[in-house]
Write a protein that holds these residues in place. Structure first.
Motif, PDB file in Angstrom:
ATOM      1  N   VAL A 131       0.830  -1.204   0.000  1.00 40.70           N
ATOM      2  CA  VAL A 131       0.000   0.000   0.000  1.00 40.70           C
ATOM      3  C   VAL A 131       0.863   1.251   0.000  1.00 40.70           C
ATOM      4  N   SER A 132       1.903   1.265   0.830  1.00 40.67           N
ATOM      5  CA  SER A 132       2.765   2.451   0.905  1.00 40.67           C
ATOM      6  C   SER A 132       3.550   2.654  -0.383  1.00 40.67           C
ATOM      7  N   ALA A 133       3.966   1.555  -1.026  1.00 39.50           N
ATOM      8  CA  ALA A 133       4.670   1.688  -2.304  1.00 39.50           C
ATOM      9  C   ALA A 133       3.755   2.318  -3.354  1.00 39.50           C
ATOM     10  N   GLY A 134       2.496   1.847  -3.396  1.00 39.35           N
ATOM     11  CA  GLY A 134       1.543   2.449  -4.320  1.00 39.35           C
ATOM     12  C   GLY A 134       1.275   3.904  -3.992  1.00 39.35           C
ATOM     13  N   ALA A 135       1.165   4.196  -2.691  1.00 40.33           N
ATOM     14  CA  ALA A 135       0.939   5.584  -2.272  1.00 40.33           C
ATOM     15  C   ALA A 135       2.105   6.471  -2.677  1.00 40.33           C
ATOM     16  N   TYR A 136       3.335   5.939  -2.541  1.00 43.65           N
ATOM     17  CA  TYR A 136       4.500   6.741  -2.943  1.00 43.65           C
ATOM     18  C   TYR A 136       4.468   7.049  -4.436  1.00 43.65           C
ATOM     19  N   LEU A 137       4.139   6.057  -5.249  1.00 46.25           N
ATOM     20  CA  LEU A 137       4.119   6.274  -6.692  1.00 46.25           C
ATOM     21  C   LEU A 137       3.111   7.345  -7.082  1.00 46.25           C
ATOM     22  N   VAL A 138       1.954   7.330  -6.431  1.00 45.63           N
ATOM     23  CA  VAL A 138       0.934   8.339  -6.718  1.00 45.63           C
ATOM     24  C   VAL A 138       1.362   9.713  -6.212  1.00 45.63           C
ATOM     25  N   MET A 139       1.835   9.750  -4.952  1.00 46.57           N
ATOM     26  CA  MET A 139       2.195  11.022  -4.349  1.00 46.57           C
ATOM     27  C   MET A 139       3.415  11.646  -5.023  1.00 46.57           C
ATOM     28  N   SER A 140       4.323  10.810  -5.519  1.00 43.35           N
ATOM     29  CA  SER A 140       5.504  11.375  -6.182  1.00 43.35           C
ATOM     30  C   SER A 140       5.113  12.102  -7.473  1.00 43.35           C
ATOM     31  N   LEU A 141       4.053  11.621  -8.122  1.00 37.10           N
ATOM     32  CA  LEU A 141       3.579  12.298  -9.341  1.00 37.10           C
ATOM     33  C   LEU A 141       2.995  13.673  -9.009  1.00 37.10           C
ATOM     34  N   ILE A 142       2.451  13.799  -7.805  1.00 40.99           N
ATOM     35  CA  ILE A 142       1.795  15.049  -7.410  1.00 40.99           C
ATOM     36  C   ILE A 142       2.779  16.045  -6.792  1.00 40.99           C
ATOM     37  N   PHE A 143       3.675  15.553  -5.944  1.00 40.20           N
ATOM     38  CA  PHE A 143       4.501  16.466  -5.147  1.00 40.20           C
ATOM     39  C   PHE A 143       5.947  16.579  -5.586  1.00 40.20           C
ATOM     40  N   LEU A 144       6.431  15.653  -6.450  1.00 39.23           N
ATOM     41  CA  LEU A 144       7.845  15.706  -6.830  1.00 39.23           C
ATOM     42  C   LEU A 144       8.013  16.126  -8.289  1.00 39.23           C
TER      43      LEU A 144
END
Length: 328
Positions: A315-328
Motif C-alpha cells: 500500500v505504501s509503495a503504491g501511495a509513494y508512486l501516486v504522491m511522487s507524481l503530485i509532489f515531486l
C-alpha cells in the motif's frame, strides 16, 4: 508536501494506533469483569499517556534505524506514503476485528515506500530490531505466560476458588495498568520516531532527539485514541480466543507487560504489543486444555500477522508512486 502535513498524518496514525490497540491493554480485564469497559478505557488512556514519557530509544530506532530517507521533498513523501500504508492496514484489520500489529504496519510502510523510491533500507536494522523480535517475543510471551499460570495453579491449588478469583480480579487492575503503560512506552514512541524523521528530512533539526512537544503530542494522540476504544478487537482478544478467568487474565497481562518493558529498555526494539498480549493469552489458555483455545481464531490472527508487513509495504509503495507524481 509540508512537514506540518506529515506531523498531522503521524498523529492521525497515532490515534488509530490507540483505538486499534486499546484491546491489548484492557480486553482481558474487561472480559473477566475485573474492570468495567469505560473504567478500563480511562485507565488505559492515562497509563498510555504516562508510558509515552518513559523513554525515547524505540523512537530513535524507528527514526534512524529502518531506512535512510533523503532530505527534502522526496524524504517527506516517503514518510507520508509509509503513514498511508500503516493507517490503511490498521483500518482494514480493525474493520474485521483482527488484532494485527500497528508496529509492523508502520515498519512495512517505511520499507515499502523506501523501496518504491529506490532508497536504502537498513536490512540489518530491520532484521535485528524487527524480524527477530517479531519471532521471539510471541514465543517468549507464550512460554512465560504458560509457566507463570502453571505456577499460579500450583500455588493456589488448595485455596478457596472464589477467594482466589476475587483476589486476582483486584490484581488485574494492576496488571492491566502495567500493560497499558507498556503500550504507551512502545507504540507512542514509534510515532515520535516518524515525526522526528520528518523534522530531520524537512530540515528542522539535525539529530534524532525527540523534542518535548513531539512527546506530548504523540502521548495525547494515542491516549485519545485509546479512550475512543476498539470494541471489535476487544471481543476477539477477550472472548473469541478463550474464555478467560481473572488468574489467567492477570498472568497474560503481567507476562506481556514484562516483555514490552524488557524489549524497550534493554534492546530498544519496537516490538508488537498485539503479538505479545495475544501469545500470552494463548499461553495461559493452553494450561486449561489445548481444546479450550479456539485455534481457528488464533490461526486467522497469525495470518494477519504474516500479511501485515508485506500488505502495508504494498500500500505504501503504491501511495509513494501516486504522491511522487503530485509532489515531486
Amino acid at each position: 508536501m509540508s512537514t506540518i502535513a506529515i506531523v498531522v498524518m503521524a498523529l492521525a496514525f497515532d490515534y488509530t494506533n490507540g483505538f486499534h490497540d486499546a484491546a491489548n491493554a484492557i480486553a482481558t480485564s474487561v472480559s473477566t469483569r475485573a474492570l468495567t469497559p469505560r473504567a478500563a478505557l480511562a485507565m488505559a488512556a492515562v497509563m498510555n499517556l504516562a508510558g509515552a514519557f518513559a523513554g525515547e530509544q524505540v523512537a530513535k530506532t524507528v527514526g534512524k534505524g529502518i531506512i535512510d530517507a533523503p532530505d527534502g521533498s522526496e524524504g517527506l513523501v516517503i514518510v507520508a506514503a509509509a503513514l498511508v500504508g500503516a493507517i490503511t492496514w490498521n483500518m482494514i484489520t480493525w474493520y474485521f476485528g483482527l488484532p494485527s500489529s500497528s508496529t509492523h504496519a508502520l515498519i512495512g510502510g517505511l520499507v515499502g515506500a523506501a523501496l518504491a523510491a529506490s532508497q536504502t533500507v537498513k536490512w540489518d536494522g530491520v532484521i535485528d530490531k524487527v524480524v527477530i523480535p517479531m519471532i521471539l517475543s510471541p514465543l517468549i510471551g507464550f512460554g512465560i505466560a504458560y509457566l507463570l499460570m502453571v505456577g499460579i495453579l500450583w500455588i493456589f491449588r488448595r485455596r478457596n476458588p472464589h477467594k482466589v478469583t476475587r483476589g486476582f480480579r483486584v490484581a488485574q487492575t494492576i496488571s492491566a495498568a502495567a500493560m497499558a503503560f507498556g503500550h504507551g512506552l512502545q507504540d507512542a514512541q514509534k510515532t515520535m520516531g516518524l515525526i522526528v524523521m520528518a523534522l530531520v528530512v524537512g530540515g528542522y533539526q539535525t539529530d534524532y532527539d525527540v523534542p518535548f512537544w513531539v512527546t506530548v503530542s504523540a502521548a495525547l494522540a494515542i491516549s485519545a485514541g485509546t479512550y475512543a476504544g476498539g470494541w471489535r478487537i476487544m471481543r476477539t482478544l477477550g472472548r473469541r480466543i478463550i474464555e478467560l478467568d481473572p488468574p489467567r487474565g492477570f498472568a497474560a497481562e503481567a507476562t506481556a507487560a514484562s516483555v514490552l518493558y524488557s524489549t524497550a529498555f534493554v534492546f530498544h526494539a519496537p516490538v508488537s504489543t498485539t503479538h505479545t498480549i495475544t501469545s500470552s493469552i494463548l499461553g495461559v489458555g493452553a494450561t486449561k486444555r489445548l481444546s479450550a483455545v479456539r485455534w481457528g481464531v488464533a490461526g486467522n490472527i497469525v495470518t494477519a500477522w504474516v500479511l501485515t508487513i508485506p500488505a502495508a509495504a504494498l500500500v505504501s509503495a503504491g501511495a509513494y508512486l501516486v504522491m511522487s507524481l503530485i509532489f515531486l
